[in-house]
Structures are given as structure tokens and as C-alpha cells.
Design an enzyme around this catalytic site. Structure first.
Site, PDB file in Angstrom:
ATOM      1  N   GLN A 110      39.112  41.351  -2.183  1.00 43.67           N
ATOM      2  CA  GLN A 110      38.707  42.461  -3.062  1.00 43.67           C
ATOM      3  C   GLN A 110      37.634  42.033  -4.057  1.00 43.67           C
ATOM      4  O   GLN A 110      37.224  42.822  -4.907  1.00 43.67           O
ATOM      5  CB  GLN A 110      39.917  43.064  -3.779  1.00 43.67           C
ATOM      6  CG  GLN A 110      40.499  42.217  -4.892  1.00 43.67           C
ATOM      7  CD  GLN A 110      41.733  42.865  -5.498  1.00 43.67           C
ATOM      8  OE1 GLN A 110      42.761  42.984  -4.843  1.00 43.67           O
ATOM      9  NE2 GLN A 110      41.640  43.300  -6.749  1.00 43.67           N
ATOM     10  N   ALA A 127      47.612  35.605 -14.271  1.00 47.24           N
ATOM     11  CA  ALA A 127      47.028  35.557 -15.617  1.00 47.24           C
ATOM     12  C   ALA A 127      47.619  36.732 -16.412  1.00 47.24           C
ATOM     13  O   ALA A 127      46.905  37.566 -16.971  1.00 47.24           O
ATOM     14  CB  ALA A 127      45.507  35.600 -15.583  1.00 47.24           C
ATOM     15  N   ARG A 140      40.609  39.134 -17.577  1.00 46.66           N
ATOM     16  CA  ARG A 140      39.247  38.622 -17.758  1.00 46.66           C
ATOM     17  C   ARG A 140      38.875  38.431 -19.239  1.00 46.66           C
ATOM     18  O   ARG A 140      37.908  37.755 -19.534  1.00 46.66           O
ATOM     19  CB  ARG A 140      38.228  39.534 -17.085  1.00 46.66           C
ATOM     20  CG  ARG A 140      38.317  39.497 -15.565  1.00 46.66           C
ATOM     21  CD  ARG A 140      37.224  40.306 -14.904  1.00 46.66           C
ATOM     22  NE  ARG A 140      37.235  40.163 -13.463  1.00 46.66           N
ATOM     23  CZ  ARG A 140      37.969  40.890 -12.625  1.00 46.66           C
ATOM     24  NH1 ARG A 140      38.768  41.833 -13.097  1.00 46.66           N
ATOM     25  NH2 ARG A 140      37.915  40.687 -11.318  1.00 46.66           N
ATOM     26  N   GLN A 145      41.724  52.896  -8.903  1.00 48.93           N
ATOM     27  CA  GLN A 145      42.622  52.182  -7.995  1.00 48.93           C
ATOM     28  C   GLN A 145      43.893  53.007  -7.748  1.00 48.93           C
ATOM     29  O   GLN A 145      44.354  53.125  -6.606  1.00 48.93           O
ATOM     30  CB  GLN A 145      42.974  50.819  -8.614  1.00 48.93           C
ATOM     31  CG  GLN A 145      44.052  50.046  -7.897  1.00 48.93           C
ATOM     32  CD  GLN A 145      44.150  48.621  -8.417  1.00 48.93           C
ATOM     33  OE1 GLN A 145      43.331  47.783  -8.066  1.00 48.93           O
ATOM     34  NE2 GLN A 145      45.131  48.332  -9.248  1.00 48.93           N
ATOM     35  N   GLY A 149      48.787  50.009 -13.100  1.00 49.34           N
ATOM     36  CA  GLY A 149      48.292  50.359 -14.427  1.00 49.34           C
ATOM     37  C   GLY A 149      47.233  51.445 -14.356  1.00 49.34           C
ATOM     38  O   GLY A 149      46.349  51.421 -13.492  1.00 49.34           O
ATOM     39  N   LYS A 150      47.310  52.391 -15.311  1.00 45.89           N
ATOM     40  CA  LYS A 150      46.302  53.464 -15.365  1.00 45.89           C
ATOM     41  C   LYS A 150      44.943  52.925 -15.792  1.00 45.89           C
ATOM     42  O   LYS A 150      43.943  53.617 -15.684  1.00 45.89           O
ATOM     43  CB  LYS A 150      46.744  54.535 -16.364  1.00 45.89           C
ATOM     44  CG  LYS A 150      47.887  55.385 -15.887  1.00 45.89           C
ATOM     45  CD  LYS A 150      48.057  56.571 -16.837  1.00 45.89           C
ATOM     46  CE  LYS A 150      49.368  57.277 -16.587  1.00 45.89           C
ATOM     47  NZ  LYS A 150      49.628  58.300 -17.609  1.00 45.89           N
ATOM     48  N   LYS A 151      44.927  51.714 -16.350  1.00 45.72           N
ATOM     49  CA  LYS A 151      43.640  51.120 -16.732  1.00 45.72           C
ATOM     50  C   LYS A 151      42.691  51.180 -15.532  1.00 45.72           C
ATOM     51  O   LYS A 151      41.519  51.466 -15.672  1.00 45.72           O
ATOM     52  CB  LYS A 151      43.835  49.678 -17.171  1.00 45.72           C
ATOM     53  CG  LYS A 151      42.535  48.955 -17.373  1.00 45.72           C
ATOM     54  CD  LYS A 151      42.730  47.622 -18.039  1.00 45.72           C
ATOM     55  CE  LYS A 151      41.425  46.909 -18.173  1.00 45.72           C
ATOM     56  NZ  LYS A 151      41.144  46.068 -16.998  1.00 45.72           N
ATOM     57  N   VAL A 177      47.650  49.262 -21.841  1.00 43.41           N
ATOM     58  CA  VAL A 177      48.031  48.543 -23.063  1.00 43.41           C
ATOM     59  C   VAL A 177      46.763  47.958 -23.677  1.00 43.41           C
ATOM     60  O   VAL A 177      45.924  47.375 -22.973  1.00 43.41           O
ATOM     61  CB  VAL A 177      49.054  47.424 -22.759  1.00 43.41           C
ATOM     62  CG1 VAL A 177      49.394  46.642 -24.021  1.00 43.41           C
ATOM     63  CG2 VAL A 177      50.309  48.019 -22.135  1.00 43.41           C
ATOM     64  N   HIS A 188      50.509  43.733 -18.045  1.00 44.75           N
ATOM     65  CA  HIS A 188      51.378  43.485 -16.887  1.00 44.75           C
ATOM     66  C   HIS A 188      52.851  43.595 -17.291  1.00 44.75           C
ATOM     67  O   HIS A 188      53.677  44.105 -16.541  1.00 44.75           O
ATOM     68  CB  HIS A 188      51.129  42.083 -16.326  1.00 44.75           C
ATOM     69  CG  HIS A 188      49.740  41.855 -15.819  1.00 44.75           C
ATOM     70  ND1 HIS A 188      48.844  41.039 -16.453  1.00 44.75           N
ATOM     71  CD2 HIS A 188      49.094  42.325 -14.728  1.00 44.75           C
ATOM     72  CE1 HIS A 188      47.717  41.011 -15.783  1.00 44.75           C
ATOM     73  NE2 HIS A 188      47.829  41.791 -14.732  1.00 44.75           N
TER      74      HIS A 188
HETATM   75  P1  AMP Z   1      45.471  42.720 -12.086  1.00 41.56           P
HETATM   76  O1  AMP Z   1      46.350  41.497 -12.214  1.00 41.56           O
HETATM   77  O2  AMP Z   1      44.348  42.755 -13.051  1.00 41.56           O
HETATM   78  O3  AMP Z   1      45.084  43.006 -10.655  1.00 41.56           O
HETATM   79  O4  AMP Z   1      46.384  43.921 -12.521  1.00 41.56           O
HETATM   80  C1  AMP Z   1      47.655  44.126 -11.955  1.00 41.56           C
HETATM   81  C2  AMP Z   1      48.165  45.457 -12.415  1.00 41.56           C
HETATM   82  O5  AMP Z   1      48.233  45.457 -13.843  1.00 41.56           O
HETATM   83  C3  AMP Z   1      47.237  46.617 -12.029  1.00 41.56           C
HETATM   84  O6  AMP Z   1      48.043  47.707 -11.619  1.00 41.56           O
HETATM   85  C4  AMP Z   1      46.501  46.900 -13.297  1.00 41.56           C
HETATM   86  O7  AMP Z   1      46.077  48.248 -13.408  1.00 41.56           O
HETATM   87  C5  AMP Z   1      47.569  46.598 -14.338  1.00 41.56           C
HETATM   88  N1  AMP Z   1      46.961  46.321 -15.643  1.00 41.56           N
HETATM   89  C6  AMP Z   1      45.959  45.446 -15.926  1.00 41.56           C
HETATM   90  N2  AMP Z   1      45.620  45.515 -17.231  1.00 41.56           N
HETATM   91  C7  AMP Z   1      46.426  46.455 -17.791  1.00 41.56           C
HETATM   92  C8  AMP Z   1      46.561  47.006 -19.109  1.00 41.56           C
HETATM   93  N3  AMP Z   1      45.800  46.594 -20.128  1.00 41.56           N
HETATM   94  N4  AMP Z   1      47.486  47.964 -19.306  1.00 41.56           N
HETATM   95  C9  AMP Z   1      48.279  48.392 -18.285  1.00 41.56           C
HETATM   96  N5  AMP Z   1      48.196  47.922 -17.019  1.00 41.56           N
HETATM   97  C10 AMP Z   1      47.281  46.972 -16.773  1.00 41.56           C
END
Ligand code: AMP
Length: 283
Positions: free
Chosen positions: A61, A29, A187, A153, A147-149, A176, A34
Site C-alpha cells: 500500500q 507505531a 508519521r 479508506q 479510524g475515521k481519520k 483522536v 489506535h
Molecule cells: P495505521 O496504523 O496508520 O494504518 O492506522 C490503523 C488504524 O488506526 C486505521 O484504521 C486508522 O484510521 C486508525 N487511526 C490512525 N490514526 C488515528 C487517529 N488519530 N484517530 C483515530 N484512528 C486513527
């Protein structure tokens, strides 16, 4: 760009390659957040290096079955985004293609994951560490991009890398956001129209609360009340999961503003849980 669906194919691709390898683990997604990770990975890899993106909704998870069942899946669009970002290889295993059916070994981080999302989502970071370690072994990357978001983690994974002596570099990438401040998240597409319109209040409140903490107008013990008040007038049903001021290294709550304290929040907007945070500057 190649797409592989099994661990065997992934291993074969990896073994044929001797240059620099950068891994970006995702759950699909995909959005511009990403994409920023992939672009950093491409820069890190250079034109000769191999950028691998994994797309796997990691069941272990998830602490809520409903969240896992409803997790968005947009593979066609995801592969187009990867292709445009210069990704070389996608690993997109089937739901049952990563773990043995009787798998019985996991990785557990015992300190940094005791607060924030770790406290609210039992087993979440064990699931994250386990899948990241498996992806690490399958791809043997030089660098893994996160991602630092999801700052907790990043901290937990850096700890795993340190404690398990993994010869890999972790590259954290800035969050971002939409222009209105809302942090991009897979989400977000599941928010109701109303919730999506109101969700930018999370980041706006983080910014306000952070400057009031800095000036001393709000005390660390008052941050939850500050957010409750900010959410009071919303039409969306909002439930605060946590609002906490923590130390950026230890993830433990701090009672005083100090260097690199992080104000972190998790909120249910309707049924959808959103997280965000801000670094609080010292006065
Ligand atoms: P996820 O698919 O949500 O598990 O995220 C995969 C990677 O993308 C993880 O390292 C997240 O921290 C990063 N990520 C998700 N949303 C953002 C965002 N808005 N900005 C930067 N990195 C992100």
C-alpha cells in the site's frame, strides 16, 4: 494476551475460538488513536469476545519506497499498549510473512479510490483492500474497526464489504487529536521539531475554511488558495498534495456546499505527508 507471528498460528488460534471476534488492523507505531480503536473493539467484544490487533506494515500500500523504509517500528511499546487496552491476540507477521513471493491476485476498488489519496498514491487502496481482505479471511471477524481519520479508506472498505458480500460489520471510530488539534498519526514522530510545532495549523485551517465555506465567504474553487495563504508564513517547507471538497459518500468533488460535504487535505510537512479532514455543515 498472546502474540503470534505466522498465519498458521493465527488460524490455529482463531479455529479454537467460537465467540465474537473483533479485528483492529494497524501498521504499528501505536498511539492514542489506535488505542481508541482497541477500546471500541473491547466494548464491541464484551468480556467474552476476542479482540485481535494486527500489526503489519503492508508493503503493497506504499507508493513511495522511502516512506515504507522509514515507517516507524516500535513493537515492544506497541504490545504494552495492546495489553493495557485489553487486546487478546496480536498478529505481528514478518515483512515477508503475509504475501506469497509470486502473489498475483489483488482487490481493486474502481470508483471511490479515484480521488484524494487514491489519485495521489497510485495503487494505495488496492494494497489496502488486498491486505484487509486477507486479514478478514485469516481472522473471520464479526466486526472490523477503522479510524475515521482515514475516511476514504473507510468508504473504500465499506464498498469492498458490500460488493464482495463479506459478512462483517465495519465500525468507524472518531479521530483522536492532540489538544492543539493535530490529528494523531504514526508519521507525526518523524516530523522535525519545527514541523511538529507548526502542524496544528492544518486542523486550524480546516476549521476556518469550513466556516468560511459555510458562510459563503470562500467558494469551493478557492479552498486550495485559502490553504496556500495559511501556510505562507510557516518556516517548515510545506507542499500541498491536495485540498478538496468532496461528497462524503461518493468521494467525488463537489462544486457547491451540500449536506455532508467533506473538506479534505493532504500536505507534505517537510518530507512527511499528513492528512486530515472536516465535515462542512450546510448553512
Ligand atoms: P495505521 O496504523 O496508520 O494504518 O492506522 C490503523 C488504524 O488506526 C486505521 O484504521 C486508522 O484510521 C486508525 N487511526 C490512525 N490514526 C488515528 C487517529 N488519530 N484517530 C483515530 N484512528 C486513527
Amino acid at each position: 494476551m498472546k502474540i503470534v507471528h505466522t498465519k498458521t498460528e493465527l488460524r490455529r488460534e482463531r479455529q479454537e475460538y467460537s465467540g465474537r471476534v473483533i479485528l483492529v488492523p494497524t501498521m504499528g507505531a501505536l498511539h492514542d488513536g489506535h488505542q481508541a480503536l482497541m477500546e471500541s473493539a473491547r466494548l464491541e467484544a464484551g468480556s467474552e469476545g476476542l479482540v485481535i490487533v494486527s500489526i503489519f506494515v503492508n508493503p503493497i500500500q506504499f507508493d513511495r519506497a522511502e516512506d515504507l523504509e522509514n515507517y516507524p517500528s516500535t513493537f515492544e511499546q506497541d504490545s504494552a499498549i495492546c495489553e493495557a487496552a485489553g487486546v487478546d491476540l496480536i498478529f505481528a507477521p514478518a515483512a515477508d510473512g503475509v504475501y506469497e513471493s509470486d502473489s498475483s491476485v489483488m482487490v481493486m476498488e474502481k470508483t471511490l479510490s479515484t480521488t484524494l489519496c487514491g489519485a495521489q498514491r497510485p495503487g494505495h487502496f488496492d494494497g489496502v483492500c488486498t491486505v484487509v481482505l486477507k486479514l478478514y479471511h485469516l481472522t473471520q471477524p464479526d466486526v472490523m474497526v477503522f479510524g475515521k481519520k482515514d475516511f476514504q479508506q473507510v468508504a473504500v472498505i465499506q464498498r469492498m464489504v458490500r460488493d464482495l458480500d463479506l459478512p462483517v460489520e465495519i465500525l468507524p471510530v472518531e479521530t483522536v487529536r492532540e489538544e492543539n488539534g493535530l490529528a494523531l498519526s504514526s508519521r507525526n514522530s518523524r516530523l522535525s521539531e519545527q514541523a511538529y510545532t507548526e502542524a496544528p495549523v492544518i486542523h486550524a485551517t480546516l476549521k476556518r475554511c469550513s466556516s468560511e465555506l459555510q458562510s459563503g465567504a470562500v467558494k469551493p474553487a478557492e479552498v486550495t488558495a485559502f490553504f496556500q495563504q495559511a501556510f505562507e508564513s510557516l518556516e517548515t517547507a510545506v507542499r500541498i498534495d491536495y485540498v478538496e471538497l468532496v461528497d462524503a459518500e461518493t468521494m467525488q468533488p463537489v462544486a457547491e456546499i451540500r449536506k455532508d460535504a467533506i473538506l479534505a487535505v493532504a500536505v507534505f510537512f517537510g518530507d512527511i505527508r499528513l492528512i486530515d479532514h472536516i465535515t462542512v455543515q450546510t448553512p
